[in-house]
Design a protein around this motif. Structure first.
Motif, PDB file in Angstrom:
ATOM      1  N   VAL A 293       0.834  -1.198   0.000  1.00 50.69           N
ATOM      2  CA  VAL A 293       0.000   0.000   0.000  1.00 50.69           C
ATOM      3  C   VAL A 293       0.872   1.252   0.000  1.00 50.69           C
ATOM      4  O   VAL A 293       0.654   2.176  -0.789  1.00 50.69           O
ATOM      5  N   ARG A 294       1.858   1.297   0.875  1.00 52.75           N
ATOM      6  CA  ARG A 294       2.728   2.478   0.969  1.00 52.75           C
ATOM      7  C   ARG A 294       3.456   2.758  -0.348  1.00 52.75           C
ATOM      8  O   ARG A 294       3.476   3.885  -0.847  1.00 52.75           O
ATOM      9  N   GLU A 295       4.065   1.712  -0.906  1.00 49.30           N
ATOM     10  CA  GLU A 295       4.816   1.885  -2.150  1.00 49.30           C
ATOM     11  C   GLU A 295       3.903   2.310  -3.296  1.00 49.30           C
ATOM     12  O   GLU A 295       4.282   3.128  -4.138  1.00 49.30           O
ATOM     13  N   THR A 296       2.694   1.741  -3.313  1.00 48.53           N
ATOM     14  CA  THR A 296       1.750   2.076  -4.381  1.00 48.53           C
ATOM     15  C   THR A 296       1.312   3.532  -4.291  1.00 48.53           C
ATOM     16  O   THR A 296       1.241   4.237  -5.309  1.00 48.53           O
ATOM     17  N   VAL A 297       1.030   3.996  -3.082  1.00 47.64           N
ATOM     18  CA  VAL A 297       0.595   5.382  -2.911  1.00 47.64           C
ATOM     19  C   VAL A 297       1.717   6.349  -3.278  1.00 47.64           C
ATOM     20  O   VAL A 297       1.479   7.371  -3.935  1.00 47.64           O
ATOM     21  N   GLN A 298       2.947   6.029  -2.872  1.00 44.79           N
ATOM     22  CA  GLN A 298       4.071   6.895  -3.241  1.00 44.79           C
ATOM     23  C   GLN A 298       4.240   6.948  -4.766  1.00 44.79           C
ATOM     24  O   GLN A 298       4.493   8.013  -5.336  1.00 44.79           O
ATOM     25  N   ALA A 299       4.103   5.799  -5.409  1.00 39.12           N
ATOM     26  CA  ALA A 299       4.208   5.759  -6.870  1.00 39.12           C
ATOM     27  C   ALA A 299       3.092   6.575  -7.510  1.00 39.12           C
ATOM     28  O   ALA A 299       3.303   7.272  -8.515  1.00 39.12           O
ATOM     29  N   PHE A 300       1.896   6.511  -6.938  1.00 36.53           N
ATOM     30  CA  PHE A 300       0.766   7.276  -7.469  1.00 36.53           C
ATOM     31  C   PHE A 300       1.030   8.770  -7.365  1.00 36.53           C
ATOM     32  O   PHE A 300       0.818   9.530  -8.319  1.00 36.53           O
ATOM     33  N   LEU A 301       1.517   9.216  -6.199  1.00 32.98           N
ATOM     34  CA  LEU A 301       1.761  10.645  -6.002  1.00 32.98           C
ATOM     35  C   LEU A 301       2.849  11.170  -6.940  1.00 32.98           C
ATOM     36  O   LEU A 301       2.865  12.357  -7.282  1.00 32.98           O
ATOM     37  N   GLY A 302       3.758  10.285  -7.350  1.00 36.89           N
ATOM     38  CA  GLY A 302       4.810  10.698  -8.262  1.00 36.89           C
ATOM     39  C   GLY A 302       4.508  10.445  -9.718  1.00 36.89           C
ATOM     40  O   GLY A 302       5.359  10.660 -10.585  1.00 36.89           O
ATOM     41  N   SER A 303       3.292   9.999 -10.004  1.00 38.16           N
ATOM     42  CA  SER A 303       2.937   9.629 -11.372  1.00 38.16           C
ATOM     43  C   SER A 303       2.436  10.825 -12.180  1.00 38.16           C
ATOM     44  O   SER A 303       2.038  11.858 -11.620  1.00 38.16           O
ATOM     45  N   LYS A 304       2.416  10.659 -13.484  1.00 36.89           N
ATOM     46  CA  LYS A 304       1.900  11.711 -14.357  1.00 36.89           C
ATOM     47  C   LYS A 304       0.401  11.899 -14.159  1.00 36.89           C
ATOM     48  O   LYS A 304      -0.137  12.990 -14.377  1.00 36.89           O
ATOM     49  N   GLN A 305      -0.286  10.819 -13.730  1.00 38.62           N
ATOM     50  CA  GLN A 305      -1.732  10.919 -13.536  1.00 38.62           C
ATOM     51  C   GLN A 305      -2.082  11.847 -12.366  1.00 38.62           C
ATOM     52  O   GLN A 305      -3.131  12.483 -12.361  1.00 38.62           O
ATOM     53  N   ALA A 306      -1.196  11.916 -11.355  1.00 31.73           N
ATOM     54  CA  ALA A 306      -1.509  12.694 -10.155  1.00 31.73           C
ATOM     55  C   ALA A 306      -0.883  14.076 -10.156  1.00 31.73           C
ATOM     56  O   ALA A 306      -1.153  14.876  -9.256  1.00 31.73           O
ATOM     57  N   GLU A 307      -0.065  14.382 -11.136  1.00 32.56           N
ATOM     58  CA  GLU A 307       0.709  15.623 -11.081  1.00 32.56           C
ATOM     59  C   GLU A 307      -0.141  16.877 -11.123  1.00 32.56           C
ATOM     60  O   GLU A 307       0.257  17.943 -10.625  1.00 32.56           O
ATOM     61  N   SER A 308      -1.328  16.805 -11.700  1.00 31.43           N
ATOM     62  CA  SER A 308      -2.175  17.992 -11.801  1.00 31.43           C
ATOM     63  C   SER A 308      -3.180  18.113 -10.654  1.00 31.43           C
ATOM     64  O   SER A 308      -3.961  19.079 -10.623  1.00 31.43           O
ATOM     65  N   LEU A 309      -3.186  17.169  -9.711  1.00 34.67           N
ATOM     66  CA  LEU A 309      -4.133  17.240  -8.595  1.00 34.67           C
ATOM     67  C   LEU A 309      -3.762  18.400  -7.678  1.00 34.67           C
ATOM     68  O   LEU A 309      -2.589  18.598  -7.351  1.00 34.67           O
ATOM     69  N   PRO A 310      -4.732  19.213  -7.254  1.00 30.78           N
ATOM     70  CA  PRO A 310      -4.431  20.444  -6.508  1.00 30.78           C
ATOM     71  C   PRO A 310      -3.885  20.226  -5.104  1.00 30.78           C
ATOM     72  O   PRO A 310      -3.165  21.082  -4.591  1.00 30.78           O
ATOM     73  N   GLU A 311      -4.226  19.109  -4.458  1.00 28.49           N
ATOM     74  CA  GLU A 311      -3.804  18.913  -3.073  1.00 28.49           C
ATOM     75  C   GLU A 311      -3.215  17.504  -2.902  1.00 28.49           C
ATOM     76  O   GLU A 311      -3.935  16.546  -2.633  1.00 28.49           O
ATOM     77  N   PRO A 312      -1.888  17.356  -3.035  1.00 25.54           N
ATOM     78  CA  PRO A 312      -1.267  16.027  -2.959  1.00 25.54           C
ATOM     79  C   PRO A 312      -1.528  15.288  -1.652  1.00 25.54           C
ATOM     80  O   PRO A 312      -1.665  14.070  -1.654  1.00 25.54           O
ATOM     81  N   GLU A 313      -1.587  16.026  -0.538  1.00 26.81           N
ATOM     82  CA  GLU A 313      -1.809  15.346   0.735  1.00 26.81           C
ATOM     83  C   GLU A 313      -3.163  14.649   0.764  1.00 26.81           C
ATOM     84  O   GLU A 313      -3.282  13.498   1.203  1.00 26.81           O
ATOM     85  N   LEU A 314      -4.200  15.327   0.321  1.00 26.61           N
ATOM     86  CA  LEU A 314      -5.530  14.718   0.256  1.00 26.61           C
ATOM     87  C   LEU A 314      -5.536  13.570  -0.741  1.00 26.61           C
ATOM     88  O   LEU A 314      -6.120  12.506  -0.485  1.00 26.61           O
ATOM     89  N   ALA A 315      -4.884  13.756  -1.897  1.00 24.42           N
ATOM     90  CA  ALA A 315      -4.827  12.690  -2.896  1.00 24.42           C
ATOM     91  C   ALA A 315      -4.164  11.447  -2.310  1.00 24.42           C
ATOM     92  O   ALA A 315      -4.621  10.323  -2.537  1.00 24.42           O
ATOM     93  N   GLY A 316      -3.098  11.656  -1.545  1.00 23.11           N
ATOM     94  CA  GLY A 316      -2.429  10.519  -0.918  1.00 23.11           C
ATOM     95  C   GLY A 316      -3.292   9.840   0.121  1.00 23.11           C
ATOM     96  O   GLY A 316      -3.294   8.612   0.249  1.00 23.11           O
ATOM     97  N   ALA A 317      -4.052  10.640   0.881  1.00 26.82           N
ATOM     98  CA  ALA A 317      -4.939  10.065   1.891  1.00 26.82           C
ATOM     99  C   ALA A 317      -6.030   9.216   1.250  1.00 26.82           C
ATOM    100  O   ALA A 317      -6.324   8.097   1.696  1.00 26.82           O
ATOM    101  N   LEU A 318      -6.644   9.744   0.183  1.00 23.34           N
ATOM    102  CA  LEU A 318      -7.687   8.983  -0.509  1.00 23.34           C
ATOM    103  C   LEU A 318      -7.112   7.736  -1.167  1.00 23.34           C
ATOM    104  O   LEU A 318      -7.706   6.645  -1.093  1.00 23.34           O
ATOM    105  N   ALA A 319      -5.946   7.885  -1.799  1.00 24.46           N
ATOM    106  CA  ALA A 319      -5.323   6.726  -2.446  1.00 24.46           C
ATOM    107  C   ALA A 319      -4.972   5.650  -1.434  1.00 24.46           C
ATOM    108  O   ALA A 319      -5.062   4.452  -1.735  1.00 24.46           O
TER     109      ALA A 319
END
Length: 474
Positions: A293-319
């Motif tokens: 779970v941890r590795e997947t969320v970190q990969a998501f936050l660093g991905s091109k799909q997540a780069e335009s999300l306005p609030e990374p902390e919330l995106a990481g929490a939801l992911a």
């Protein structure tokens, strides 16, 4: 007991000059009357198993939805155990009724270990007393599992698991429709003649024309792991309210009798006995883990799909929530497709995870990015992406309606929903550790988890609008 037909009454002539003392009819007499069908020389072993399974299903349903108000205060497991004991005792006293022995033999072939053992002991008692055995018992040879095939959607969210068995040279298949909605849910069960491999071949032929099914072979261990979890969920959470199901069937114009004949309520006992024939996994561990779970969320936050999300902390929490619930379902952290993730969001998430209104407004964007990310990680290509894009508009609209609904707001208050940013990973956690944590918290001495996951985001300074909580959503 629902599901059993009324007891037929005798047609003996009345004797007006003699007072007759009537013995109260046992509530289990209907089972004995229905068991007469098991004495038909044409009865097959599977038919006897189905009779036993539906009998246990009737007890299971009434243990959760009894006719008396007092039943609401009782543990359904205790009610079921009591009713089953009374049924076996009643049948065991019928020394001159071969249908009673047939009923006990049928009950001894399905259900859990303890129900089969009790029914078998009572059956042996009647046999020793000279009661005639049913003819089909001679054909009740040992069952042998053959193969298992799954036919379902691309993501593995929903589909039919076909369990093949052989008895005395003849094969049959137990087909179980399972949908994963934050955990596998057993929705339909059907017993059909022929082997699982033969059934899969027919499905492949049909799929050549329609192209919607994805058919794969499972190991016996995989089948047991998945179906055992779905069955445990049914038995622990109980059946759906039969009155509500009848209303839904009538409104939708569905055949109620057909629904009842394929309902897991009536067929759980047959499935339970079949799963006992399958090998257990050597190690009982989930596919997903906290590290996954941890590795997947970190990969998501660093991905091109997540780069335009306005609030990374919330995106990481939801992911983290999305990945964790997938891992808890014996799948990888990216293992949920639209049906599984949608089912979880519209049910358990909406009841137990607390979002402010601004946070809830960001869910569609995070969900879209997560869908594209997981699809890429799983290598499902354009086909998977097209399915996600087809499902997301309806899913995000439904989520907004459900999450902001007044009833769900009340449920989150009742359940003391967890703020999404405070969510802690549960995948891979030892249950004893969880219980100890609950004890510590109850004592007021809980300490912060040393392994608590902190998102590695660069100076996430976005405002969270703390004043906008779910109490103001109304």
């Amino acid at each position: 007991m629902p599901g059993m037909s009324p007891v037929s009454r005798s047609r003996k002539p009345k004797r007006p000059h003699k007072t007759v003392q009537h013995t109260p009819t046992s509530p289990y007499a209907k089972f004995l009357d229905e068991a007469k069908a098991l004495l038909d020389p044409e009865t097959e072993v599977v038919e006897a198993e189905l009779w036993g399974s539906f009998a246990l299903g009737a007890l299971f349903e009434t243990s959760w939805f009894g006719e008396e108000e007092a039943d609401d205060d009782e543990d359904p497991d205790d009610v079921f155990e009591q009713q089953f004991g009374e049924l076996v005792e009643y049948l065991g006293k019928q020394k001159r009724r071969p249908e009673a022995l047939a009923a006990l033999r049928a009950l001894a072939m399905v259900g859990e270990d303890w129900t089969r053992e009790e029914a078998l002991a009572a059956a042996d008692g009647l046999a020793e007393a000279g009661v005639k055995e049913p003819g089909w018992l001679r054909k009740a040879e040992e069952l042998e599992p053959t193969s298992v095939f799954r036919a379902g959607d691309l993501f593995g969210d929903a589909g039919t698991i076909n369990l093949g068995f052989r008895r005395g040279g003849e094969e049959h298949t137990v087909s179980c429709y399972v949908a994963d909605r934050g955990g596998p849910v057993l929705e339909r069960v059907l017993v059909v003649p022929g082997g699982a491999a033969e059934l899969a071949k027919g499905m492949r032929t049909a799929d050549d024309e329609e192209g919607h099914l994805h058919i794969s072979e499972l190991t016996l261990v995989q089948a047991r792991t998945l179906l055992a979890e779905a069955l445990d969920r049914l038995l622990s959470e109980g059946p759906d309210d039969p009155e509500e199901l009848r209303e839904i069937a009538e409104e939708a114009g569905l055949d109620l009798e057909e629904l009842e004949m394929t309902s897991p309520v009536g067929l759980w006992a047959l499935l339970a006995s079949r799963l006992d024939l399958l090998p257990e996994p050597e190690v009982d561990t989930a596919v997903g883990s906290a590290e996954d779970v941890r590795e997947t969320v970190q990969a998501f936050l660093g991905s091109k799909q997540a780069e335009s999300l306005p609030e990374p902390e919330l995106a990481g929490a939801l992911a983290t929530v999305f990945a964790d619930v997938a891992a808890l379902s014996d799948r990888t952290a990216v293992g949920f497709g639209p049906i599984s993730l949608g089912g979880y969001l519209l049910d358990e998430f909406a009841e137990t995870i607390d979002l402010t209104r601004p946070e809830a407004a960001q869910v569609p964007a995070v969900l879209t990015a997560w869908a594209e990310f997981t699809n890429e990680r799983r290598g499902l290509g354009e086909e998977g992406l097209a399915l996600w894009r087809e499902a997301l508009p309806d899913l995000t609209r439904a989520f907004g309606e459900v999450y902001l609904d007044a009833d769900y707001i009340a449920l989150r208050e009742e359940y003391e929903a967890i703020p999404v940013r405070d969510y802690k990973i549960s995948a891979g956690t030892d249950l004893s550790e969880v219980l100890q944590q609950l004890v510590d918290e109850a004592r007021g001495g809980a300490e912060a988890d040393e392994d608590e996951y902190e998102f590695e985001v660069a100076e996430a300074g976005a405002d969270t609008d703390e004043d906008a909580d779910t109490d103001e959503q109304e």
